[in-house]
Motif scaffolding. Structure first.
Motif, PDB file in Angstrom:
ATOM      1  N   LEU A   1      -3.669  -8.758  10.585  1.00 15.87           N
ATOM      2  CA  LEU A   1      -2.895  -9.068   9.294  1.00 15.87           C
ATOM      3  C   LEU A   1      -3.222 -10.356   9.083  1.00 15.87           C
ATOM      4  O   LEU A   1      -3.226 -11.045   9.899  1.00 15.87           O
ATOM      5  CB  LEU A   1      -1.654  -8.667   9.466  1.00 15.87           C
ATOM      6  CG  LEU A   1      -1.040  -7.054  10.073  1.00 15.87           C
ATOM      7  CD1 LEU A   1       0.358  -7.105  10.125  1.00 15.87           C
ATOM      8  CD2 LEU A   1      -1.714  -6.217   9.194  1.00 15.87           C
TER       9      LEU A   1
ATOM     10  N   THR B   1       3.530  -7.734  11.396  1.00 17.44           N
ATOM     11  CA  THR B   1       3.000  -7.221  12.711  1.00 17.44           C
ATOM     12  C   THR B   1       4.123  -6.581  13.559  1.00 17.44           C
ATOM     13  O   THR B   1       3.784  -5.646  14.195  1.00 17.44           O
ATOM     14  CB  THR B   1       2.318  -8.601  13.410  1.00 17.44           C
ATOM     15  OG1 THR B   1       1.472  -9.247  12.659  1.00 17.44           O
ATOM     16  CG2 THR B   1       1.660  -8.009  14.644  1.00 17.44           C
TER      17      THR B   1
ATOM     18  N   VAL C   1       0.827  -2.037   5.817  1.00 15.61           N
ATOM     19  CA  VAL C   1       1.165  -1.501   7.200  1.00 15.61           C
ATOM     20  C   VAL C   1       1.769  -0.315   7.125  1.00 15.61           C
ATOM     21  O   VAL C   1       1.404   0.497   8.066  1.00 15.61           O
ATOM     22  CB  VAL C   1       2.524  -2.524   7.529  1.00 15.61           C
ATOM     23  CG1 VAL C   1       3.069  -2.349   8.893  1.00 15.61           C
ATOM     24  CG2 VAL C   1       1.886  -4.454   7.594  1.00 15.61           C
TER      25      VAL C   1
ATOM     26  N   ALA D   1      -1.570  -9.519   3.498  1.00 14.91           N
ATOM     27  CA  ALA D   1      -1.167  -8.286   3.919  1.00 14.91           C
ATOM     28  C   ALA D   1       0.011  -7.964   3.098  1.00 14.91           C
ATOM     29  O   ALA D   1       1.103  -8.697   3.101  1.00 14.91           O
ATOM     30  CB  ALA D   1      -1.093  -8.095   5.472  1.00 14.91           C
TER      31      ALA D   1
END
Length: 90
Positions: free
Chosen positions: A79, A19, A88, A83
């Motif tokens: 996410l 993230t 990303v 993930a």
């Protein structure tokens, strides 16, 4: 329970690190972030008029985004434990 305390902590840290990488990439692409206080979900303020083009590109890349309507429109990106860094990056 399946992963145990250390396994859950490792999963949480991995998701949070992805993230943070997502936020860095969004900022590099000149997007604003609604809040720096995040765990697995990022909200990007995007005017309603601009959302359509972004959503179309995301769908073509098989990326799901959440539309946030209202006075402060935006797009949400979440996410999870599956993930990947490649996702990303996309």
């Amino acid at each position: 329970v399946y992963h145990g305390p250390e396994g859950l902590k490792a999963i949480a840290e991995r998701v949070h690190n992805l993230t943070r990488a997502l936020i860095a990439g969004l900022k590099k692409a000149n997007f604003k972030i609604a809040s720096e206080a995040v765990f697995d979900t990022v909200v990007v303020p995007v005017a309603a008029a601009e959302q359509k083009a972004i959503l179309e590109r995301a769908r073509n890349a098989r990326i799901n985004l959440r539309v946030i309507a209202g006075a402060q429109p935006g797009l949400g990106i979440s996410l999870d434990e599956v993930a990947t860094a490649n996702e990303v990056e996309a």
